[in-house]
Scaffold this active site. Structure first.
Site, PDB file in Angstrom:
ATOM      1  N   GLY A 338       0.815  -1.210   0.000  1.00 49.46           N
ATOM      2  CA  GLY A 338       0.000   0.000   0.000  1.00 49.46           C
ATOM      3  C   GLY A 338       0.846   1.256   0.000  1.00 49.46           C
ATOM      4  O   GLY A 338       1.989   1.279  -0.479  1.00 49.46           O
ATOM      5  N   SER A 339       0.298   2.315   0.574  1.00 44.75           N
ATOM      6  CA  SER A 339       0.865   3.658   0.370  1.00 44.75           C
ATOM      7  C   SER A 339       2.194   3.929   1.050  1.00 44.75           C
ATOM      8  O   SER A 339       2.822   4.957   0.782  1.00 44.75           O
ATOM      9  CB  SER A 339      -0.154   4.716   0.829  1.00 44.75           C
ATOM     10  OG  SER A 339      -1.275   4.699  -0.024  1.00 44.75           O
ATOM     11  N   THR A 340       2.679   3.047   1.936  1.00 48.16           N
ATOM     12  CA  THR A 340       4.035   3.244   2.455  1.00 48.16           C
ATOM     13  C   THR A 340       5.068   3.100   1.336  1.00 48.16           C
ATOM     14  O   THR A 340       6.185   3.602   1.453  1.00 48.16           O
ATOM     15  CB  THR A 340       4.332   2.241   3.588  1.00 48.16           C
ATOM     16  OG1 THR A 340       3.894   0.944   3.193  1.00 48.16           O
ATOM     17  CG2 THR A 340       3.623   2.641   4.872  1.00 48.16           C
ATOM     18  N   MET A 341       4.688   2.453   0.217  1.00 51.16           N
ATOM     19  CA  MET A 341       5.569   2.364  -0.948  1.00 51.16           C
ATOM     20  C   MET A 341       5.792   3.746  -1.581  1.00 51.16           C
ATOM     21  O   MET A 341       6.789   3.960  -2.288  1.00 51.16           O
ATOM     22  CB  MET A 341       4.979   1.405  -1.977  1.00 51.16           C
ATOM     23  CG  MET A 341       5.794   1.223  -3.252  1.00 51.16           C
ATOM     24  SD  MET A 341       7.447   0.558  -2.996  1.00 51.16           S
ATOM     25  CE  MET A 341       7.072  -1.168  -2.708  1.00 51.16           C
ATOM     26  N   LYS A 342       4.895   4.690  -1.290  1.00 52.12           N
ATOM     27  CA  LYS A 342       5.028   6.033  -1.859  1.00 52.12           C
ATOM     28  C   LYS A 342       6.275   6.752  -1.355  1.00 52.12           C
ATOM     29  O   LYS A 342       6.737   7.717  -1.977  1.00 52.12           O
ATOM     30  CB  LYS A 342       3.781   6.855  -1.547  1.00 52.12           C
ATOM     31  CG  LYS A 342       2.533   6.345  -2.253  1.00 52.12           C
ATOM     32  CD  LYS A 342       1.271   7.048  -1.771  1.00 52.12           C
ATOM     33  CE  LYS A 342       0.036   6.466  -2.448  1.00 52.12           C
ATOM     34  NZ  LYS A 342      -1.237   6.997  -1.916  1.00 52.12           N
TER      35      LYS A 342
END
Length: 747
Positions: A338-342
């Site tokens: 999810g958005s921690t990959m951002k």
């Protein structure tokens, strides 16, 4: 017939002599026979002395069995410690319960020394109370026919001293005879619930000769079994003619070699505190799975790690809990982050020069091929879209904004960055049985989706490795869990230092990424970790770089994603202090019954605050004098799996660099049999090596070996000694298209 009789009589009487002559002849024959028998005995004696065998039997061995007994001296299994020498797992004695049921087992005075049928029910009650056994099972075991004694399976084995004492007291009070215990080597875990899946368990195994040994079964105990296990010794005892052992007549045949002690990077105080906070966190969230890991941002050392459900390693409480798994979520499970990959997407975009913080876009949606990507607030009906700057979009965790940035870089470039972060490759940090992760398929939609952490599979260790490049100013570090290994045989030690695994982005990109991460928790309008008028993640008065994530979970049948209201993996990463991080903390929560971003305050805030208070202790390095360094020689590894060898090397505190993605090692930079110093780099060339590697941190010696193997002309500049700080050809370029490369050597 008459002729035959006549011939016999002629023979008998043909040489008839006087009685005196007959006695003389008999005497001569007896003398000849005696001499013959004497020589037979002499020859046999010489054969026995020379060969120690007769009729195929080893005579010394047979004699020894009568006058000697040989006993195995068990080697001590190495102790697992925390970084400061507090024991986590150590040897102990365990007990196995049995019951005598033969009615012939009575004393000389006629006392019954067996469990009587009238006592079966009472014995079953005691076993159920103290050992957790099923009453019906106990009675069934006791009721077996034609047996002298019976045992009671796994619950009747590996019993602690305190439990054994309690059972004995209850049996004596009930005046029951025939219940007794045997001893076995055991393993004690004095801290109870303490990184339990990560540390794992060692269990008793029976060898072919009937002796019992401790062997690693799960977790670190299994991964480091060769290091922790020693080599048993042997001692002989003399016996008298009655078979009794003569005290003081022991002779050591082979000394036992105790296993090596392993000092982990874990800190007992912060690990214990994390366990208590995880209990409180899970009590509120009630997630299917939850995990949390604290890492030294400058070394990659794992300071504390835990998951829920967990179990008490000493009492085994929790093994039957709903959702319990032996798998360690830190490195054995794939998931979409999810958005921690951002965090990595933004760092890459800044590094590539396509991120303009003040440029605006409409967050309603973006179309990629036949797919439409929308922001979370649009999907939830909170918004119909809005104009955001890319800086605001990151704080707001905008999928549309991050997809736009990925498109600005181009799919090929983004996939190249994913390779630089080493996604799709297990970390091989020494635990073995590691999940591999999964890069986006060759599809423009999944590649775009990976920008916000969907369509890509990762492990937590892969995420922690990638996060380190942002927390450590662009330099990526290998996760570490061993601080040193002590060999009691030689009194020497091997100690770990940080291991650099590349530099995916520049220092400037990493620093700016952390600055934008701060706004996630401080922007009162756009920040996803700003709630109730304050930052969700607070660590005293320090500035904290944070990012939250909410990832859909792929369905098991491949039909898409789960659609329940809480069918998500929620996560958060925090780096503190943001200006120059000491700690990175990563927490995940799968499918909770209840979720709010304020839940992170129950585990992230207190643990980071405690870590900050313990900063001097947690961040102090382990040092060992060079002249006390344990030797480690490289085994024959050509033709073997590079991943398995990398695990083994890191377990012995060597830094392997794997070149290529082949499944066999074809060359090594160090010859087999050579001694490898602690933290020494070694190149492992695999059977499939096609692209330029990230050489950041390589020694000059290894760069020259690369030149020798590939035929690519290398030109050096910078300092005469040190490690690689820059390379003129980008990572991932096809080796066949490279004729020369310039390498900069620095500190």
């Amino acid at each position: 017939m008459k002729n035959l009789k006549k011939k016999f009589l002629d023979y008998v009487i043909g040489d008839r002599r006087t009685p005196e002559k007959n006695r003389e002849r008999v005497g001569q024959n007896l003398m000849i026979l005696s001499i013959f028998v004497f020589f037979v005995f002499v020859i046999n004696f010489i054969i026995i002395i020379g060969t120690d065998r007769k009729f195929g039997v080893n005579l010394s061995k047979g004699a020894s069995s009568v006058y000697q007994s040989v006993q195995t001296v068990q080697a001590k299994r190495g102790t697992i410690y925390d970084r400061n020498g507090n024991p986590i797992a150590e040897d102990s004695t365990t007990y196995n319960i049995y019951a005598v049921i033969s009615k012939s087992h009575v004393s000389t005075s006629g006392e019954k020394l067996f469990v009587q049928p009238s006592q079966y029910d009472e014995v079953a009650d005691i076993f159920q109370k103290y050992l957790g056994m099923d009453k019906k099972y106990v009675i069934k075991q006791l009721s077996q026919k034609k047996l002298t004694q019976v045992s009671f399976g796994t619950k009747g084995s590996n019993i602690t001293y305190s439990t054994m004492s309690a059972v004995t007291k209850a049996i004596d009070k009930a005046k029951i005879k025939g219940v007794a215990f045997t001893t076995s080597p055991g393993r004690m875990y004095p801290n109870g619930t303490f990184a339990s899946q990560f540390i794992g368990l060692a269990q008793v195994k029976e060898k072919k000769d009937g002796s019992k040994i401790l062997a690693g079964a799960t977790g670190m105990e299994a991964a480091l079994d060769k290091i922790l296990s020693g080599k048993d010794g042997q001692v002989t005892y003399q016996k008298d003619r009655n078979g009794n052992t003569l005290l003081g007549a022991a002779t050591t045949v082979k000394e036992a070699e105790n296993g090596k002690d392993v000092y982990t990077t874990l800190s007992a105080p912060i690990q214990t505190y994390l366990e208590t906070r995880m209990d409180a966190f899970q009590e509120k969230a009630k997630g299917v799975q939850a995990s949390a890991t604290l890492v030294n941002a400058k070394t990659g050392e794992i300071l504390a790690t835990s998951q829920r459900p967990s179990f008490n390693s000493d009492t085994k409480d929790g093994l039957n809990a709903k959702g319990f798994t032996w798998q360690n979520t830190l490195y054995q499970t794939n998931y979409e982050p999810g958005s921690t990959m951002k965090v990595m997407l933004l760092a890459s975009a800044i590094d590539k020069g396509v991120f303009n913080p003040n440029e605006t876009y409409n967050s309603a949606e973006v179309k990629i091929a036949d797919a439409t990507i929308k922001d979370w607030d649009v999907n939830e009906g909170i918004s119909s879209g809005q104009y955001l700057t890319y800086a605001q979009g990151f704080a707001h965790s905008s999928n549309v904004g991050m997809t736009n940035l990925e498109q600005k870089m181009g799919n090929k470039t983004w996939l190249n960055y994913l390779d630089k972060y080493r996604f799709g490759l297990p970390t091989r940090f020494g635990m073995g049985n590691e999940a591999t992760g999964l890069l986006p398929t060759d599809n423009v939609v999944t590649t775009a989706m990976s920008a916000f952490g969907q369509g890509i599979g990762v492990t937590q260790t892969q995420m922690l490795r990638a996060f380190s490049s942002v927390s450590n100013d662009g330099v990526m570090l290998e996760p570490q869990f061993i601080s040193k290994v002590y060999d009691p045989k030689t009194g020497t030690t091997r100690s770990a230092q940080k291991e650099v695994t590349g530099k995916p982005v520049s220092k400037e990109a990493a620093v700016k990424t952390r600055q934008y991460m701060v706004t996630v928790g401080t922007d009162p309008y756009y920040g996803t970790l700003y709630a109730n008028g304050a930052p969700v993640i607070q660590v005293g008065n320090q500035s904290v770089a944070v990012k939250s994530g909410t990832a859909q979970i792929a369905s098991g049948d491949g039909s898409g994603y789960l659609t329940g209201s809480n069918d998500y993996i929620y996560s958060v990463v925090a780096m503190v202090p943001s200006e120059n991080p000491d700690f990175v903390m990563y927490v995940t929560l799968q499918q909770p019954e209840h979720f709010s971003v304020t839940l992170w305050q129950d585990v992230v805030n207190p643990v980071l605050e405690e870590a900050t208070l313990m900063k001097d202790t947690l961040l102090s390095p382990v040092e060992t004098p060079k002249d006390q360094q344990t030797k480690y020689r490289l085994s024959k590894v050509i033709g073997k799996n590079p991943g398995n060898i990398a695990d083994e090397l890191r377990q012995n505190l060597v830094h392997p660099i794997i070149l290529g993605t082949g499944n066999k090692i074809t060359k090594t930079s160090v010859d087999s049999g050579s001694n490898l110093n602690e933290n020494e780099q070694i190149l492992l060339l695999t059977s499939h090596f096609e692209t330029v590697p990230d050489m950041y941190g390589w020694t000059k010696k290894n760069v020259k070996k690369f030149e020798d193997w590939t035929g690519i002309k290398v030109t050096f500049k910078g300092k005469s000694s040190g490690t690689v700080t820059n390379q003129s050809v980008d990572v991932g370029k096809n080796l066949k298209k490279v004729k020369k490369i310039t390498i900069t050597i620095g500190d």
